[in-house]
Design a protein around this motif. Structure first.
Motif, PDB file in Angstrom:
ATOM      1  N   TRP A   5       0.852  -1.190   0.000  1.00 45.23           N
ATOM      2  CA  TRP A   5       0.000   0.000   0.000  1.00 45.23           C
ATOM      3  C   TRP A   5       0.881   1.231   0.000  1.00 45.23           C
ATOM      4  O   TRP A   5       1.772   1.382   0.824  1.00 45.23           O
ATOM      5  N   TRP A   7       0.826   5.081   0.647  1.00 42.97           N
ATOM      6  CA  TRP A   7       0.067   6.216   1.184  1.00 42.97           C
ATOM      7  C   TRP A   7       0.849   7.474   0.882  1.00 42.97           C
ATOM      8  O   TRP A   7       2.016   7.601   1.238  1.00 42.97           O
ATOM      9  N   LEU A   9       0.700  11.439   1.633  1.00 48.69           N
ATOM     10  CA  LEU A   9       0.030  12.487   2.390  1.00 48.69           C
ATOM     11  C   LEU A   9       0.703  13.803   2.106  1.00 48.69           C
ATOM     12  O   LEU A   9       1.881  13.972   2.381  1.00 48.69           O
ATOM     13  N   LEU A 195      -2.940   9.694   9.421  1.00 49.45           N
ATOM     14  CA  LEU A 195      -3.295   8.344   8.988  1.00 49.45           C
ATOM     15  C   LEU A 195      -4.341   7.796   9.939  1.00 49.45           C
ATOM     16  O   LEU A 195      -4.080   7.622  11.122  1.00 49.45           O
ATOM     17  N   THR A 319      -9.023  15.672   1.057  1.00 46.25           N
ATOM     18  CA  THR A 319      -8.459  14.337   1.261  1.00 46.25           C
ATOM     19  C   THR A 319      -8.969  13.442   0.147  1.00 46.25           C
ATOM     20  O   THR A 319     -10.176  13.361  -0.079  1.00 46.25           O
ATOM     21  N   TYR A 320      -8.045  12.790  -0.548  1.00 44.47           N
ATOM     22  CA  TYR A 320      -8.433  12.018  -1.722  1.00 44.47           C
ATOM     23  C   TYR A 320      -7.696  10.683  -1.764  1.00 44.47           C
ATOM     24  O   TYR A 320      -6.531  10.596  -1.392  1.00 44.47           O
ATOM     25  N   ASN A 321      -8.405   9.667  -2.215  1.00 47.64           N
ATOM     26  CA  ASN A 321      -7.781   8.423  -2.641  1.00 47.64           C
ATOM     27  C   ASN A 321      -7.711   8.482  -4.159  1.00 47.64           C
ATOM     28  O   ASN A 321      -8.729   8.411  -4.845  1.00 47.64           O
ATOM     29  N   GLU A 323      -6.256   6.581  -6.450  1.00 46.23           N
ATOM     30  CA  GLU A 323      -6.037   5.440  -7.333  1.00 46.23           C
ATOM     31  C   GLU A 323      -7.114   5.320  -8.415  1.00 46.23           C
ATOM     32  O   GLU A 323      -6.896   4.688  -9.453  1.00 46.23           O
ATOM     33  N   ARG A 354      -3.109   1.973  -3.031  1.00 55.06           N
ATOM     34  CA  ARG A 354      -3.722   3.229  -2.609  1.00 55.06           C
ATOM     35  C   ARG A 354      -2.738   4.382  -2.740  1.00 55.06           C
ATOM     36  O   ARG A 354      -1.566   4.262  -2.400  1.00 55.06           O
ATOM     37  N   SER A 356      -3.006   8.144  -1.322  1.00 55.40           N
ATOM     38  CA  SER A 356      -3.817   9.041  -0.512  1.00 55.40           C
ATOM     39  C   SER A 356      -3.117  10.382  -0.390  1.00 55.40           C
ATOM     40  O   SER A 356      -1.905  10.443  -0.188  1.00 55.40           O
ATOM     41  N   HIS A 357      -3.900  11.437  -0.543  1.00 56.63           N
ATOM     42  CA  HIS A 357      -3.327  12.789  -0.514  1.00 56.63           C
ATOM     43  C   HIS A 357      -4.221  13.694   0.317  1.00 56.63           C
ATOM     44  O   HIS A 357      -5.443  13.660   0.187  1.00 56.63           O
ATOM     45  N   LYS A 358      -3.597  14.495   1.162  1.00 58.74           N
ATOM     46  CA  LYS A 358      -4.356  15.408   2.010  1.00 58.74           C
ATOM     47  C   LYS A 358      -3.668  16.766   2.031  1.00 58.74           C
ATOM     48  O   LYS A 358      -2.440  16.855   2.098  1.00 58.74           O
TER      49      LYS A 358
END
Length: 421
Positions: A5, A7, A9, A195, A319-321, A323, A354, A356-358
């Motif tokens: 995975w 991640w 951020l 997280l 906040t986005y996933n 993928e 995944r 993930s971005h914030k």
């Protein structure tokens, strides 16, 4: 089989500040940076090879997010693109080319080595200490203890992207808290619980954060802020928001073709906040017109004038996933079994499941240094209000936050509801 995975951020904190008058020496206008005469003969910094592509990638990604996200939008183009470029260093076979081409690079014109040196130059330039602008961009790798990444990969990501690798035990639930504490410490307590979930199948966390903090040369007077029913979410609904007010010199323009007002607010340091206010009902038209050429045109047309400005005080986040979104803009093959990231994992047949971005932006009246602006609080003499242009950001608008020296887009977003957080 455990899945790798990834991640990502990207977090940023913006303390908003008041614009300064039109500078008498030099011009920080977007798109028309002033180059000192003694630098004209010096070679262009390596980051010039990547910044324009980052902007194009950002505008492309924004349109995909806007098509599927009805509310506020916020992300960091520099954060996201630099981390995906870092990821390509650990990929094998044709996966690195897929990632870099998905970011918009033409590898015939700009070889991969030049791209990585461009990101190295950009991250180092943005990390230079400044008394007026606090900006940190960091990459960290948290790798499961069972992985055996190639030492060559670890050396290159440290050299080019300043990324350090840490061993982690993702089967231990305490690991989440340890990573969260790390980010909280690095962002001075501003980012908490970044997280919130990952499964015990996680093998790798690639963490990137961007921390931005600056001040206005002349703060908004907080006693002039009024909370009123003044922000229109749509034609029928308005909400109460704290509306900051000031009358000050700004650089702005009205684009009749695109149907929007564009305002440029300068920071005390080397940064600019550009706000784009579409005419009522014209948001989609403005979004469709977002192209690098449009930004360059605006940068050449800004004119200074005294402006009566009304701007909401707000804090928004995104906040986005990604993928599901990245494949729509060309990054199609980094999530399937054909993607070879064995340079990172040390093992074949591991995939990224995944991304993930914030990002977080907080805009308010305050500066960042108490008392530093106490001698600069004088107001311009009273003028007839009918002679002063009026800009009221009382409906959805766009924001673009730039670092001027590198011409890099730090944040891009849309404020639909300033009270939504």
């Amino acid at each position: 089989m455990r899945t790798a995975w990834l991640w990502l951020l990207g977090t940023g904190i913006l303390a908003s500040i008041h614009c300064q008058p039109f500078p008498a020496h030099g011009d920080k206008s977007l798109g028309v940076p002033q180059i000192p005469s003694h630098q004209l003969s010096e070679p262009a910094p390596a980051y010039h090879k990547v910044t324009s592509t980052i902007t194009s990638f950002a505008l492309h990604l924004y349109k995909q997010l806007a098509a599927g996200v009805p509310g506020n939008i916020l992300f960091s183009p520099v954060s996201l693109s630099s981390t995906l470029a870092l990821l390509s260093l650990g990929a094998q076979a044709d996966t690195p080319a897929r990632i870099l081409e998905g970011l918009g690079f033409n590898l015939t014109e700009t070889p991969a080595a030049d791209i990585h040196r461009g990101f190295q130059s950009l991250l180092r330039a943005l990390d230079l200490p400044s008394p007026k602008l606090e900006l940190k961009i960091r990459n960290s790798l948290f790798l499961d203890k069972q992985l055996k990444p190639q030492q060559h990969f670890l050396d290159r990501v440290k050299e080019l992207y300043g990324a350090f690798a840490f061993s982690a035990n993702f089967t231990n639930s305490a690991t989440t808290g340890q990573i969260n504490d790390y980010v909280k410490k690095q962002t001075y307590g501003q980012i908490i619980d970044c997280l919130q979930e990952f499964s015990q199948d996680t093998l790798m966390v690639l963490l990137n954060y961007i921390f931005f903090k600056a001040k206005w040369k002349h703060p908004f007077d907080r006693y002039q802020t009024r909370k009123q029913d003044s922000f229109f979410l749509n034609e029928r609904t308005s909400i109460r928001v704290p509306m900051m007010q000031q009358r000050e010199m700004h650089r702005f323009l009205y684009d009749q073709e695109v149907a929007c007002t564009v305002l440029q607010i300068e920071y005390s340091g080397t940064a600019l906040l550009v706000l784009v206010l579409p005419d009522p009902g014209k948001m989609q038209q403005v979004e469709a017109a977002l192209q690098p050429e449009t930004l360059r045109k605006w940068g050449q047309r800004f004119l200074p004038s005294l402006l009566d400005l009304h701007l909401p005080r707000f804090s928004i986040s995104g906040t986005y996933n990604l993928e599901e979104i990245l494949p729509q803009i060309g990054l199609t093959n980094i999530f399937d079994m054909e993607a070879d990231i064995s340079g990172i994992t040390g093992q074949p047949n591991k995939t990224i499941s995944r991304v993930s971005h914030k990002a977080v932006v907080d805009i308010n009246e305050k500066g960042t240094e108490a008392g530093a602006t106490s001698g600069l609080l004088s107001q311009p003499p009273p003028l007839n209000m009918t002679s002063v242009p009026f800009a009221q950001f009382n409906r959805p608008f766009l924001l673009l936050l730039w670092e001027v020296t590198t011409q890099s887009l730090l944040f891009l977003g849309k404020v639909v509801n300033p009270a939504a957080g």
